[in-house]
Every structure is written in structure tokens, then in C-alpha cells.
Design a protein around this motif. Sequence first.
Motif, PDB file in Angstrom:
ATOM      1  N   GLN A 364       0.431  -1.222  -0.016  1.00 14.27           N
ATOM      2  CA  GLN A 364       0.579   0.020  -0.302  1.00 14.27           C
ATOM      3  C   GLN A 364       0.999   1.072  -0.094  1.00 14.27           C
ATOM      4  OE1 GLN A 364      -2.353   0.859   3.049  1.00 14.27           O
ATOM      5  NE2 GLN A 364      -4.210   0.190   1.635  1.00 14.27           N
ATOM      6  N   GLU A 411     -12.677  -7.557   0.380  1.00 17.78           N
ATOM      7  CA  GLU A 411     -11.979  -7.532   1.505  1.00 17.78           C
ATOM      8  C   GLU A 411     -10.445  -7.540   1.535  1.00 17.78           C
ATOM      9  OE1 GLU A 411     -13.956  -7.826   5.419  1.00 17.78           O
ATOM     10  OE2 GLU A 411     -13.023  -6.631   6.945  1.00 17.78           O
ATOM     11  N   THR A 415      -7.488  -5.291   2.012  1.00 24.85           N
ATOM     12  CA  THR A 415      -6.617  -5.680   3.577  1.00 24.85           C
ATOM     13  C   THR A 415      -5.506  -6.298   3.859  1.00 24.85           C
ATOM     14  OG1 THR A 415      -8.759  -6.906   4.281  1.00 24.85           O
ATOM     15  CG2 THR A 415      -8.599  -4.670   4.396  1.00 24.85           C
ATOM     16  N   VAL A 416      -5.812  -7.352   2.826  1.00 25.33           N
ATOM     17  CA  VAL A 416      -4.159  -8.484   3.415  1.00 25.33           C
ATOM     18  C   VAL A 416      -3.590  -8.431   2.109  1.00 25.33           C
ATOM     19  CG1 VAL A 416      -4.613 -10.265   3.671  1.00 25.33           C
ATOM     20  CG2 VAL A 416      -6.113  -9.980   4.386  1.00 25.33           C
ATOM     21  N   GLN A 418      -3.710  -6.688  -1.304  1.00 20.29           N
ATOM     22  CA  GLN A 418      -3.321  -5.411  -1.163  1.00 20.29           C
ATOM     23  C   GLN A 418      -2.651  -4.888  -2.271  1.00 20.29           C
ATOM     24  OE1 GLN A 418      -1.617  -3.132   1.270  1.00 20.29           O
ATOM     25  NE2 GLN A 418      -2.466  -4.143   3.214  1.00 20.29           N
ATOM     26  N   THR A 478      -3.531 -14.685   7.372  1.00 20.34           N
ATOM     27  CA  THR A 478      -3.627 -13.138   7.928  1.00 20.34           C
ATOM     28  C   THR A 478      -4.844 -14.052   6.895  1.00 20.34           C
ATOM     29  OG1 THR A 478      -1.945 -12.685   7.452  1.00 20.34           O
ATOM     30  CG2 THR A 478      -3.901 -10.572   7.294  1.00 20.34           C
ATOM     31  N   GLU A 481      -7.084 -15.962   9.359  1.00 18.51           N
ATOM     32  CA  GLU A 481      -7.912 -14.748  10.011  1.00 18.51           C
ATOM     33  C   GLU A 481      -9.009 -14.176  10.174  1.00 18.51           C
ATOM     34  OE1 GLU A 481      -3.191 -14.518  12.060  1.00 18.51           O
ATOM     35  OE2 GLU A 481      -4.455 -12.723  11.961  1.00 18.51           O
ATOM     36  N   LEU A 482      -8.742 -13.819   8.539  1.00 10.41           N
ATOM     37  CA  LEU A 482      -9.816 -13.200   8.045  1.00 10.41           C
ATOM     38  C   LEU A 482     -10.901 -13.268   7.769  1.00 10.41           C
ATOM     39  CD1 LEU A 482     -10.225  -9.741   7.906  1.00 10.41           C
ATOM     40  CD2 LEU A 482      -9.594 -10.050   5.308  1.00 10.41           C
ATOM     41  N   GLN A 484     -11.655 -16.270   9.557  1.00 13.98           N
ATOM     42  CA  GLN A 484     -12.822 -16.882  10.295  1.00 13.98           C
ATOM     43  C   GLN A 484     -13.248 -15.876  10.792  1.00 13.98           C
ATOM     44  OE1 GLN A 484      -9.185 -16.617  13.330  1.00 13.98           O
ATOM     45  NE2 GLN A 484      -9.553 -17.941  14.039  1.00 13.98           N
ATOM     46  N   ALA A 485     -12.812 -14.145  10.537  1.00 13.15           N
ATOM     47  CA  ALA A 485     -13.596 -13.011  10.785  1.00 13.15           C
ATOM     48  C   ALA A 485     -15.185 -12.992  10.205  1.00 13.15           C
ATOM     49  CB  ALA A 485     -12.767 -12.082  11.426  1.00 13.15           C
TER      50      ALA A 485
END
Lengths: 629, 369, 305
Positions: A364, A411, A415-416, A418, A478, A481-482, A484-485
Motif C-alpha cells: 500500500q 475485503e 486489506t490483506v 493489497q 492473515t 484469520e480474516l 475466520q472473522a
Amino acid sequence: MTSTGRTLFPYLAAGAMIAAVVWSLSFGTLERADFTFVNSTEIKSVDPAMVTGQPEGRIIRTISEGLLGWDPETLAPVPGVAASYDVSDDKKTYTFHLRDDAAWSNGEPVTADDFSYSFRRFLHPEIAAEYAYLLWDVVGAEDFSTMRLEVGQPVEIELLDRPEGALPFAPGRRISGVLKEVIEEGGGTDGGADNTDGGNGNGTGKVYVVDVGGTERRFRRGDVPSADDDVEACRWVLRDFETVGIRAPDDHTLEITLKHPVLYFDKLMGFYPLFPVNRTCVETYGYPAWTKPEHIVSNGPFQLKFRRIRDRIRMEKNPHYWGRDDVSLETIDALAVESVTTALNMYMTGEVDYVPEVPRTILQEIQAQGREDFSAEPFLANYHYLFNVEKPPLDDVRVRRAINMAINKQEIVDTVTQGGEIPARSIVPPMVSGYSAAECDAYDPEAARALLAEAGYPGGKGFPTLEILYNTHETHQTVAELIQAQLRNELGINVGLRNEEWGTCLNSRRTGDFMMCRAGWIADYDDPNTFLDMFMTSNPNNHTRWSDEEYDRLLEEAAECEDPQQRMQMLHDAEAVLMSEMPVVPLYQYVRPTMVQPYVKGFYNNALDVHPLKYVSIDKELKRELAGH
Amino acid sequence: MHPTWQQSPQDAERLAELLAESQRIQGLSLGRDAWRRLKRTRTAMASLGFLVLVGVLAVLTPLLPIASPREVHTERRFAPPELSPFWAERIPLVDDEGRVDEAAVTAAFGELNLLDRALVRLRVALFGEHCVASVCGTDELGRDVLARIFWGGRVSLLVGVVAALVSLVIGVSYGAVSGYLGGLVDDAMMRLVDVLYAIPFIFVVIYLITVLSALEASLNKSFDRITLFFFVVGAIYWLTMARVVRGQIISLKNEQFAEAARTIGAGRARIIFRHLVPNLLSVVIVYLTLTIPRVMLFEAFLSFLGLGVEPPDVSWGLLANQGLRVITPVRIYWWLVVFPAIALGATLFALNFLGDGLRDALDPRLKHR
Amino acid sequence: MLVFVLKRLLWMVLTVWAVFTVSFLLMRAVPGGPFDSEREVPPEIKANLEKRYHLDEPLYQQYFRQLAGAARFDFGPSYKLADYTVGEVIAEGLPISASLGLLAMSFAVVLGVTAGTVSALRRQSVLDVTLMSIATIGIALPNFIIASICVILFVFVIPIFPAAGWGSISNLILPAFCLGAPFAAYIARLTRTGMLDVMGQDYIRTARAKGLSGRTVVVKHALRGALLPVASYLGPATADIMTGSLVVEQIFAIPGLGSHFVKAALLRDFPLAMGLVVLYTVLLYSMNLLVDISYTYFDPRVRLE
């Protein structure tokens, strides 16, 4: 220890230290090459038949050349060793016309025999090339490669003794004949000389009765001369290579006959595992000694000069290359730097000119800085999650679809990853030429919840803990993890993560010890087939345990189809089946974030992340200017 | 340090002697004596204080008004540290009726045990849903670094302490038995230690982690990577302990008190574990304070290899490794590496100083110096 | 002394054999094989691959085949670096790891012993606490953090060293420092403890009493005794450091042996892993032997039997 020893000891110790420094410096430094790039990891081999990875490809493409090449921008087939080629009307026979001036790095000409020899070696079961299946569309090649034999078929037998005057590593004497009969010997394991070699139908516990020029001879495979008088020992009994569809009628013509039309066959000829090796060199030194810089003979624009494991591969211009006048670089260094951060550091200090990967965490920032030497072009590779469709509740297609719809892929890429990755709704990246991909459901948490409720888990109630398996890597972690959320928030599903190192992870995948598992796929060539065939029931890569007759049928028919458009339609239909059944969740299409110094010219981004270095040149003035400033 | 030291060394010397003599008269135990000497070492006492503080904070983490360590806020990625507004953040923990929402708690902090859940309830009662701002910034998924440090500290300390204890139990038993039995048994046992020493640990770690994961799958019971850790690390770090203990036991076993125990007919096991092992206390304590830091560093190294704690759990090693990934010449998100490094560094620092202090305090030869 | 060395060598052979056997079993018990890849190999080809490397044989046969190879220091070709034999991989990597390791070690010894001695002589002073604090940082921070900070500081902020690579002396300094830092810290602490022990001994008092200067007492008498624990620590530490450090090698892109250790285990490169295990064991033993011999220098009372 004597007293003199005692007084000497500290001096000895100090001497050892100084010696260490001197020693370490004695390895010498090489001048910086014209072009230095980071090649991610130490390569497995420079033998085209031994390798599969991208780093290996970068080296082999530089030191060798196939029948055809790829255009650095469009990836269209361009002349390589073959100046031109013809395709027969039934699209089954390709005739390549080799150029006269193609030469090995020792000055000898490259002939059609060299290719015939190289393909034979590539297909031979003894070499066990992992990519051998790429040529299995050639008549007889699959039989040859997998040691499949039929009675009444011409066969060739490799004997233990070598022909007179052969090179030290040449194969044994070969005789041809017709297979009359295969006699199984009791149980296959007796004799104790060797073991059976599994279920591949060509065990040592077999006696092959072969008609050789009118006389009947019996052979048994083994490494030692046979004790039986009437049975001869031999190394291999294979389908006669003469009956395999690869022929060299003269030095400059190579004819390849296919079982059925393969519409991407010309592109395949530019793929590095199919590049030739020098027979004299291979048979003089044997593998792996022939790959040593002091022995190797290659036919590419550059030749191998120096290798230090996990350090560098130094390549120099090949003075005998046919296109030498257009090759600008004199020396190239490929550095085996595994850490992306270290690679970036070296790029920033100007020690390297090209890094094929940039740390994700700073993408980024780099994009925000608007650096011109940075690019992130999509390439033919995707990132997806496999379902094990045998594990309840994932055996329910509604659950699989619900999970897909609840994952916000946008997303993830924002966010991951990028790098400008493209959220994927199909397993075949949309950029594959001439193909329109079939898409799966779009992101829709509302519908996902409804579907999950329909499957019997309203609001995620009663849904067992879902487990995501991934191999150890920061990005995979990552992303997992995302997801998962996301699944927890949207569907109320509890998700556990399991991270395993590479070998273990692959094993879990193969044995089906997973629920959801991260996977990735990089295209070998620009065709949807490379992505779709891995979900066929018979494909060993299909770890999802998903099986669909319609899907298998469509792909099989497409393989035989002669009409390109009709074929693409069939592939599209097959993907539509896949995307409605969802044994796999496509997540995103990769981009390759790379950095190339501004003074490097002739370097293009393309869909396969392939950069032929013979087109690359250095703008020395610009380089000096940039360095001064 | 003695207060009168600077004024006159001779005086101090004499005073210390007198003091020691009077102590002997009072029949001061070795432990209390050592404690007294430890109290005089400022660095050690400061370290001890710090460690107690860290320990208490780790236990009470669920009580503290900090953000969730695992909640993802992608819109706030890489937010630098901010102090104001200090008290504006909220974390959803309470349902509509004002009761603690268990599902929300699990989402925010993971599966908790009874004590931790009680602490969370207390937290809600004390602070409501408030939590402090991201004073240490946020990471690449917008998670609060301060919260991650606190929750990571729990894991790291637990790993350190429990793994060190595991290694201690194995090492002391093994070393004591080997040293006491002596002879051929001792030889054989010590050769085994030599062999284990020479096996590169990475094989052992990968082996144990994979085998235990396979076990986990076959039992269909999930125990997390942290539990695995205790075994893995304990299994590696007991070797040195075994050697040290063996040496001590050999010198102790012919002392009179051991002889005495033998004459009154005490069994071997009783002599070893009742009479000899308690005498190793000082060695053991010192070794413990030095093993914990090594285990915690080892955990960090495993995180570097990607074999450490599994997300969404965090540990200091994992945080440090994540921090490492953002140290690049393009941009340095310093708070991601500085704060975890301070937490890890300070704790290990304190443990080392405490270990030194304890060694000095427990060593009778240094008594009067 | 000859008998002593011979006896130790015999033990070494036995230990190497035991370590070999244990590692062999460990590796084969772990799931996953060397020819697994994301791109599944057709079974026919996989069978041929396994045949080429004798992986189709029963386990005991493979064991004896490898053991026989190990006895001749011939571990065969590496699976993952297929152009090289294990011998060649070690022959290329060991000199690099060893020279870097020795440099790091000499740095660690010089720095560690000096810091340890000074702080022992000034016990409880500000200097002691400062030196020991610096030493403790070396132990208290993971070396990947130290290395990354060093890179930022000395490559980018103050550009005096190249970022990574291998070949010149400037390439060597930063990695040697980062590799040596934790060892320096440990040595400093060992020296300090040893020094404190020794300074209380009678022979030091005697030396002082006969009027020797403080410096002479410390350097000629005390240091020798104080370095005993350091020497016994140096044995295994040198074996460790010479077989490379994964972290430093990765961050500074150094072609040493450290990465091979981890890679061989992770990628199931059995021959390379076995070769490295044997190498490590032999090194460890030789270093310990050297340490025992060096005891005769540090402590004249020690006789080798």
C-alpha cells in the motif's frame, strides 16, 4: 599439555581467528553482473526434465531454448530453434522446421535429433520427469512413459551391456521386437533379486516373450545378469519409441503426431521443461555431473558459468547463439534470496535490478508513493479454498455455497493482499485468452444466511466448528484469520485455524484430513484446461473428493474437440458445473508485485510472469545518472 | 549492598561478619539467608518487582479495560499510536438486557476458562464496555497492539513457565536417578543425554508437532498448539538440567545425611526425592530463571519459522515476528516492533538479572563479599 | 592423552550411530514425503521417482543403505538440490558458515570476556550494571529483531554496509556482529560469574599478597581460572555457530548451512538431513574434545586420562 603448548595456546587461538577471516575472504568476489535479479529460492536443477518450479524456469529459459519461444509482451508463440512450423489439416501433426544457424554453446549445430533425444529422455520412466504428462497427448507417449505394454505391440528392450564405443553414461544396447506374451512369475516377489515395482504393470517378476527379428527371446528386468539360461536380463521393456509420434526425418525437420488436436500445443513448445539437452554432454558425464558449469552444454542465449548453492548463478552470453547480435546483456546473476524483505533491501541499495516479489505489508505504501519502478500485474494464478466434500456438513452444497457467499473477497484483497489482486468468482482467471469464465455466487451475506438456515443451521446454531487448514505462510495466515472473522460475523460459524508446515499440510490434504484448505494454482500455459482438469474425478490433484459425471464428461469431450470455439464453450459449461457445486471457493487472482529498476529496458509484465532475458538491455546512461543522483 | 560499604570497607567487612555470625546463631535457614542477601541487590529486587507486576497483569488481563486482541478492524489498519481520545473506544460485550454476552466475549477474547470469564464480568461491572485507545497503535488487520501485547504476554509467560517446569521435572528426576544410581546405569543414561544433545532440535520440533497433531486428529479432540508447546520445549530443555542435577547429586549422595537416611533403611526413591532433591533447590531456582528466557526466545524463533503459536492466539514471539515484517526501508511501522520488543525484552531482561541475583545470593562463597 | 583421545573418538562413533538411527526414525515417522508437491505427480511417475532414490525399498533396507553411505561420508544426492550430492552441499556451505561463525565467535569472545571481567571487578557499580545490561540485551531480544534493526541503521540510515550478500569483507561485518551478539552476551555473563568465583580463591589472595599489581593478578592468574566455564560453553556454541544460523543467513542472504538444516527437515530431504545431522554431531564432539584439551591450559591441575 606441555608448557610450551600452554604458552602457545592463546596465540594459536588468535591465529585461528585471523585465519578464519582470511579464509572467508578467499572465496572471492565476482564483479556485479550487467543484470542481477532475485530468484526467490535455490533451484532444484538446471536439467529441464527434473524441475517444476518458477525459479528453475527463469534459469532454464535463460540458458536454453525450445522449438518455440514466447513473445515477452503477448506470450504469443514466436520462433525459437524452429524458424517456422506447419500444422496438418486435422490439427494432429505439427511439423517444425529448425533454423540452420541454431547452435549449442560448444558451437555444434542443434538438430532435430537433439529434440527427439531430449523428448525421449523427458518421457523415459527412468528420468521420471514430473511434467512428463505434458507430452502424453503425443501418440504413444503415455504408454512409453508409464511402461504400459500390450501383447502384439512393438517393444524396445534395453539390455544391460552398452554398445561398443558408447559414452560412459549412454543407455544400454537397445533391440526392438514384438511382444508375444507376458508371463507372470509366481507372486512376483520370488527370486529375491529385486522388488516388484508396484502396480504399474511392468514388474520384475515378469518374463517378457519377445519376437526379435523372427527369433523368440525371453527377458526379465533386473540389474544383474540373469541366472536362467533361457531368460535374459534387461533394464527396460518399453513401448518402441519408433512408434511414438516424435520423428526427425532430417536434421532440420521434427514431426510430432498427436492423439487428438491440442489447441495449445504450439504454446507448449515454449514451456521450459520441453527445452532440449545436449546428448553428448549428458552421456559423457551423466546426471547430475553434466549440469556442472564446467561441463554443461546448452543452446540458449546465455550459458551457465558459476553456481554457488543458495548464493548465485552466474550466466554469460552464449557466443554461438543464433540471435547473438540482438542479445544485449553480457552477464546475468540470479541470486537465491529467500527473504522478500532482504530482496527489497538489496533492490533499494541498488544491488539487484529486479525483484519478483515485494513484501505484502508495504504494498500500500509503495503504491501510495507512486513509484514508477513498481508494478503489480495480474497473472494466471489463483488462490482458492478447497472443501473436503466428504466431511459433514460440507457434503451439503447449500453449506458450501453459503460459505462462499459469506466471504467478502473484496475485503481480503483490499486489506490483506493489497497488491491489486482481483477478487475471483471463477476458478479460471478471466484473463485466459479466448475464454469466458463461468461465475459462482456473488458476495451476499443475506442470501448466505438464508441458505445456511435452509441447510438446517439458522444463525449458525448447531454448526460444528469449521477448520481451515493452511500451510505456514504469513499471507495464508492473515487471509485465514480474516475469513475466520467474516464467517463468524456473517454466519455465526465458529472457525478454527490449523497451520501446518508444507510437507505435513500436503499430506493432510492428500489423505483428506481437512475440512477447508488453502490452495493455489499457477497456470503452466495460457489455457483454461490447466485450471479445470484438476477437479476431474481421476485427477490426483483433486483433493476435494468431489466427483461429477457431467463435469468429467464435458472435459473429456473438450479434450477431443477440434473446434476452438466449441471447445471453449464446453470448458465454460464444465466450469459452470464446478461453480454451482462449489467444491472449491475461488478467492482471488494473484498479481505479481515486482520492482524493476527504471534503467532496465525490454522488460515486460505478462500473464505468466515470464521475462525472457534475451530481450532485456540496460540503459547505462540512465543508470549512471540515477546513481549519481 | 551494605549501606556502610562506601564509608569504610574494613568496617563493612567486620560488620558483615558480625551480622553473619549473629545470623548463624539465630539458626537462619539457607533460604531466608539468601532472601536477605537478595534483598540487598537492587537490580535483582527491581527485576523481581517488575516480574511480579508482569505476572499479576498477565493473570488480570481479562479485567483490564483494553480492546480485543483479535477483533479485526480493516478500516483502521496500521493506525499509529494515539493517546486521545483516551476513553472513547467501546467493545461490545453486553447484550440488550445489560447482561454479559458470552458469545461476544468469546468473539473478542477467545475461549476462556471460568476464572477469566469471571474477570471479564468484573471488568464489565467496573468499566462497562469502555476500553482505552490504541496507545500502541494497530496492526495490519487493525487489531489493537496493546491488547495483543497483554494477551500475548499471557501465552508467552505461560509457555515459558510451564515449559521450564516440564523440563525441570524431567531433568531433575532423570539427573537425580542417574547420579544416585551411578555406575553402568549412570553411564548409559548420560550417553543417552549425549545422543539427544547431538540431535538438531528442529527435527525434534517438527516431529513432535506433526505427531501430536496427528494424535489430535485421531482422538478427534482439539488441544491447541500452546499445549503442544509445553511438551515440545520441555522435551528439549531438560538435558542441561539433567546434567547439572546429576553432578550435584553425585557430590551430595555420600554426605552424612544421605548415609544416615540409608542406615535407617530408607528406600532409594525416598532418599533421592525426599533427601537429596530438596538440597538442589538453589541450583534449580537459578536454572529456572535462566531457562524461562531461553524458552521464550525459542518460542520467538519458532514463530520466525512459522511453527509457533497459532492465530488467533498471540504470543510475544509472534508479535515480534509480525513486527519484523514491517521493518523495510520503504516504511517502518515502528510501533509494531518496538512495543512487543520492549515487552519481551524487559521481561527477559528482568528474568536474567533476577537469575544473576539469585545465583549470587544462593552461593555461600559470595556471602561476605 | 592419546588414550583419552582414542576413547573419546570411539564414543563419538557410537554416538554418531545412535544419533543417526534416532534421526532416521524421527524423519521417517513424520507424515509427508520428499516428492509431495502442490502439483500432484501421476502415480506412475512418482513410483519411478521413488525407485530412483530407493524409497520403494522396505525401511530397514533403506536404513542400512544410508548407514553404509554415512560410514563412507557419502550420503548420496540431495532430493531438493538435485544437481548436488549432500557432500557437495556441505562442502560449499560449511566453509562459509564456519568462517562467518569463527569471526562471530572471536568477536563474541573478545567483547564478552572484556565486558564480563570489567563488570566483575566493579561489582554492583554503575559500570557493572551498564555493561551487564548491554550484554543482557543480546540475550533478551530475539536476534531477528537485532538483525533487522541493524540493517535499517547501518544500511539505510547510515549507509556504510551493503544490504546482504556474500563475497567481500563489508558483507561480513554486520552478520558476524548479529550472529555473535547473543554469544557475546552469554560469555560476558559466564566470565563475570567465573571471575567472581575466582577472585575469592586463596591463590588470588596469595598473588595479591606477594605484591603483584592488580592488572597482573587479573590477567595472569584470575582470568585463566575464570575462563573455565567459558571454555566449556564455547565447545557446543562453536559447533552451533559453525553449522550456521537460519535467522542471520536469511536476513543477510548468506549461503551457509543454517538454512539447509531447517529446509531439509521441512522439505523431507532425507539424505541432506542425515548428512547434516552427522556433520553436526561430529563437530559437536570434536569441539567438546578440543575444549577438554584446552582445560589443560586453563587449569594445570587437569590431567587427561
